[in-house]
Design an enzyme around this catalytic site. Structure first.
Site, PDB file in Angstrom:
ATOM      1  N   ASP A 209       0.877  -1.167   0.000  1.00  0.00           N
ATOM      2  CA  ASP A 209       0.000   0.000   0.000  1.00  0.00           C
ATOM      3  C   ASP A 209       0.924   1.230   0.000  1.00  0.00           C
ATOM      4  O   ASP A 209       2.113   1.117   0.293  1.00  0.00           O
ATOM      5  CB  ASP A 209      -0.854  -0.033   1.279  1.00  0.00           C
ATOM      6  CG  ASP A 209      -1.575   1.272   1.524  1.00  0.00           C
ATOM      7  OD1 ASP A 209      -2.270   1.739   0.609  1.00  0.00           O
ATOM      8  OD2 ASP A 209      -1.435   1.837   2.634  1.00  0.00           O
TER       9      ASP A 209
ATOM     10  N   ASP B  31      -0.194   5.168   0.828  1.00  0.00           N
ATOM     11  CA  ASP B  31      -0.451   6.200   1.836  1.00  0.00           C
ATOM     12  C   ASP B  31      -0.539   5.597   3.225  1.00  0.00           C
ATOM     13  O   ASP B  31      -1.348   4.700   3.477  1.00  0.00           O
ATOM     14  CB  ASP B  31      -1.743   6.950   1.504  1.00  0.00           C
ATOM     15  CG  ASP B  31      -1.601   7.692   0.191  1.00  0.00           C
ATOM     16  OD1 ASP B  31      -0.663   8.499   0.090  1.00  0.00           O
ATOM     17  OD2 ASP B  31      -2.400   7.446  -0.731  1.00  0.00           O
TER      18      ASP B  31
HETATM   19  C1  XBP Z   1      -5.178   6.345   0.566  1.00  0.00           C
HETATM   20  C2  XBP Z   1      -6.357   7.038   0.043  1.00  0.00           C
HETATM   21  C3  XBP Z   1      -6.214   8.043  -1.011  1.00  0.00           C
HETATM   22  C4  XBP Z   1      -5.501   9.304  -0.584  1.00  0.00           C
HETATM   23  C5  XBP Z   1      -5.817  10.449  -1.506  1.00  0.00           C
HETATM   24  O1  XBP Z   1      -4.972   5.177  -0.159  1.00  0.00           O
HETATM   25  O2  XBP Z   1      -7.460   6.779   0.463  1.00  0.00           O
HETATM   26  O3  XBP Z   1      -7.503   8.388  -1.431  1.00  0.00           O
HETATM   27  O4  XBP Z   1      -5.923   9.688   0.710  1.00  0.00           O
HETATM   28  O5  XBP Z   1      -5.451  10.172  -2.813  1.00  0.00           O
HETATM   29  P1  XBP Z   1      -3.887   3.992   0.132  1.00  0.00           P
HETATM   30  P2  XBP Z   1      -6.345  10.638  -4.064  1.00  0.00           P
HETATM   31  O6  XBP Z   1      -3.627   3.946   1.595  1.00  0.00           O
HETATM   32  O7  XBP Z   1      -4.585   2.775  -0.396  1.00  0.00           O
HETATM   33  O8  XBP Z   1      -2.662   4.314  -0.655  1.00  0.00           O
HETATM   34  O9  XBP Z   1      -6.832  12.023  -3.742  1.00  0.00           O
HETATM   35  O10 XBP Z   1      -5.411  10.612  -5.229  1.00  0.00           O
HETATM   36  O11 XBP Z   1      -7.464   9.649  -4.173  1.00  0.00           O
HETATM   37 MG    MG Z   2      -2.947   3.210   3.372  1.00  0.00          MG
END
Ligand code: XBP
Ligand code: MG
Length: 256
Positions: A10, A12
């Site tokens: 993953d 973020d």
């Molecule tokens: C994290 C998310 C993303 C980001 C924002 O995803 O939910 O939506 O917060 O990115 P992960 P966008 O942990 O799966 O990486 O604004 O580009 O959607």
């Molecule tokens: Mg995440």
């Protein structure tokens, strides 16, 4: 028993702590530029994280926290435009080096590459955001280290749906029992667990109290040889920082 063949990360919260000082800040900059008086405080943003995907998060905010706002007729375009501006601000923040990788991430990725372990990404964030984070932390070449970068709208149903993991495994021609997933949040573990993946969780400020049922182990971070992780649940099998041996051991225990 299947041998471990790939690590699927993953982004973020897992590779880097991007939400509070990256995504949130970029959303607010986009709102200001559009002359909207919306302010997503760190606390409010923690609640908005219940919904993955930036466009989906904007809609959720208006449905639940700002119901007075008069939606323009071309609402889909309005949301898409705001979100495109947010992506542009976010990638600029990454270029300024706003967010480093979390402890142990670079070491583990290098170790995996040296060992010939296949690596990939499964995230709900926009592809440009992944490219920017990787470029400004590991260097532009690092984008090619990842065999598949499954990101954003490539699957219609974002996490907690398992679709993005199914997509990545299908592209790699791998079964769940050949992979290990790395997540940081409730929505993340729901997604990877539904895809039947063994998952190592590292928590962060926003997710420390999440329910991580289904995780093989929950740690506060991957850690480094001189900066051990703290185990929040599960059995660390004698290890004090996450390395490939530990991942193989966890994978073996979970898939025995
Ligand atoms: C994290 C998310 C993303 C980001 C924002 O995803 O939910 O939506 O917060 O990115 P992960 P966008 O942990 O799966 O990486 O604004 O580009 O959607
Ligand atoms: Mg995440």
């Amino acid at each position: 028993m299947s041998e471990l063949a790939a690590l699927i990360f993953d982004v973020d919260g897992t590779l880097a702590d991007t939400e509070r000082d990256g995504h949130r800040v970029a959303f607010n900059l986009a709102f200001r530029e559009a002359k909207l008086d919306w302010d997503w405080t760190p606390e409010l943003y923690g609640e908005l994280l219940a919904v993955t995907g930036g466009k989906e998060r904007i809609r959720f905010y208006l449905e639940k926290y700002n119901t007075e706002f008069k939606k323009p007729g071309n609402f889909d375009d309005f949301v898409a435009g705001l979100h495109a501006a947010k992506t542009s601000f976010y990638t600029k923040l990454m270029a300024e080096g706003a967010i480093p990788l979390r402890p142990g991430v670079e070491r583990l990725i290098n170790e995996a590459r040296d060992a010939g372990m296949r690596i990939a990404i499964a995230t709900t964030t926009t592809p440009e955001n992944v490219t920017a984070l990787l470029t400004y932390t590991l260097g532009a070449d690092s984008i090619d280290w990842f065999e598949v970068i499954g990101a954003g709208d490539i699957v219609p149903a974002k996490k907690p749906a398992p679709d993005i993991y199914h997509y990545v495994m299908e592209e790699m021609n791998l079964a769940p029992e050949q992979c290990m997933a790395f997540e940081d949040s409730y929505n993340g573990i729901r997604s990877s667990a539904q895809a039947r993946l063994t998952t190592l969780v590292t928590t962060n400020g926003y997710t420390a109290d999440d329910d991580f049922s289904g995780a093989a182990i929950v740690l506060d971070q991957m850690g480094e040889p001189d900066a051990p992780f703290i185990v929040q649940s599960g059995e660390a099998l004698g290890y004090s920082y996450v390395n490939l041996d530990m991942i193989r051991a966890l994978h073996k225990a979970a898939n025995a």
